[in-house]
Design an enzyme around this catalytic site. Structure first.
Site, mmCIF file in Angstrom:
data_model
loop_
_atom_site.group_PDB
_atom_site.id
_atom_site.type_symbol
_atom_site.label_atom_id
_atom_site.label_comp_id
_atom_site.label_asym_id
_atom_site.label_seq_id
_atom_site.Cartn_x
_atom_site.Cartn_y
_atom_site.Cartn_z
ATOM 1 C CB CYS A 127 -0.948 0.043 1.201
ATOM 2 S SG CYS A 127 -0.653 -1.184 2.477
ATOM 3 N NE ARG A 132 -4.502 1.793 2.103
ATOM 4 C CZ ARG A 132 -4.336 1.274 3.327
ATOM 5 N NH1 ARG A 132 -5.202 1.576 4.283
ATOM 6 N NH2 ARG A 132 -3.361 0.425 3.564
ATOM 7 C CG ASN A 190 1.863 -6.072 4.824
ATOM 8 O OD1 ASN A 190 1.425 -6.479 5.886
ATOM 9 N ND2 ASN A 190 2.488 -6.859 3.953
#
Length: 321
Positions: free
Chosen positions: A8, A24, A87
């Site tokens: 991401c 995002r 992540n």
């Protein structure tokens, strides 16, 4: 969600009036069935290690419902403090159990706790000083996700990472976060791109040979274009630093999506370690100017939006769009 490898990119900036635009890309091998969720005021907040509470402010963002519990990928509260979880595999470290003298919580609880407890990054920094994240899953079939977080308001931004060295809070002046390695590494790596400029290169003489730029964009020759976290970080930081200031809600939302779409993963371009295609499932952006969450998906570029309203902020249950 076991075995899913999520990548991401997070972004934030202010418009000319000081309004925050925050959001995002979510890059993953398949969708979770995520929806825009509004958690209302006075909603139950159960905790594993803290006393249960209730929300006093509404929260909006993209996520999924686990029973009655909203699990956000990114969200913002009604007072303009936003957070996104990205992540952070092989770097994130959460303790096996609670630590005496600390504010202990499970990682999945962190975002809602932050949204309820604080309204500014300055307040959050003080509260984060005593935080400890415990390796406690929501349910056995939902293992703990290895995350780090970007937190922003209209004045500033920070990155929160808990590794084996403990929980760290870093000032984030570039307004960007991706994935591995840790945030200090990304900041050091930016120095490798100090020569990038939006201005085209000039003609030079090399021992009597005229060297003339071929086309435009030569000042940014070397700007990464691949999908690894380090490259996405550099590209978004560069674009965020050089994109002109624009006026108005429509232009700033377009700015946000233009920047993040430049690092979106196209389906078929990335195959992850599990042998699965990874792609940008959605791009989301919240504007504090109009209290609106904008988003579109990989298979539908039509811009959609959900706004805070008195109805959804004061509902007796979560509103799912």
């Amino acid at each position: 969600m076991k075995g899913v490898f999520i990548m991401c990119t997070g972004l934030r900036f202010n418009d000319s009036e000081g309004n925050l635009y925050f959001g995002r890309n979510l890059d993953v091998e398949s969708t979770y069935g995520e929806k825009v969720i509004v958690t209302p005021r006075n909603y139950e907040l159960p905790y594993k290690f803290l006393e249960n509470g209730k929300t006093t402010k509404a929260i909006i963002g993209m996520g999924i419902m686990a029973g009655d519990y909203p699990m956000y990928f990114d969200c913002i509260n009604e007072n303009g403090l936003g957070i996104a979880g990205l992540n952070f595999p092989r770097y994130a470290y959460f303790t096996e159990g609670p630590v005496d003298g600390k504010t202990n919580m499970a990682p999945y609880e962190f975002m809602l706790w932050l949204m309820e407890e604080f309204d500014t990054v300055e307040e959050a920094k003080k509260g984060l000083a005593n935080l400890n994240l415990v390796d406690a899953p929501f349910a056995p079939q939902m293992p703990v996700a290895p995350l780090h977080w970007i937190i922003s308001d209209k004045k500033e931004s920070v990155v929160v990472e808990q590794t084996k060295d403990g929980l760290k809070v870093y000032d984030n002046h570039v307004g960007v976060l991706t994935n591995n390695p840790d945030y200090p590494w990304h900041m050091t790596n930016l120095n490798n791109y100090a020569g990038l400029t939006p201005n085209d290169a000039t003609t030079h003489d090399w021992n009597g040979q005229e060297i003339r730029p071929l086309g435009v964009g030569t000042g940014s020759l070397g700007l990464p274009g691949d999908s690894i976290p380090a490259s996405r970080f550099v590209k978004v930081a560069y674009l965020n630093a050089n994109y002109p200031t624009v006026d108005g809600e429509k232009a700033n939302v377009a700015k946000f999506f233009n920047i993040l779409k430049s690092v979106a993963m196209v389906d078929g371009s990335v195959i992850n370690e599990q042998g699965k295609d990874e792609y940008t499932v959605y791009t989301g952006c919240f504007s504090t100017k109009t209290n609106t969450y904008y988003y579109n998906r990989f298979d539908d570029f039509e811009m959609k939006s959900v706004q805070f309203t008195e109805e959804n902020m004061n509902a007796d249950k979560v509103t799912i769009y």
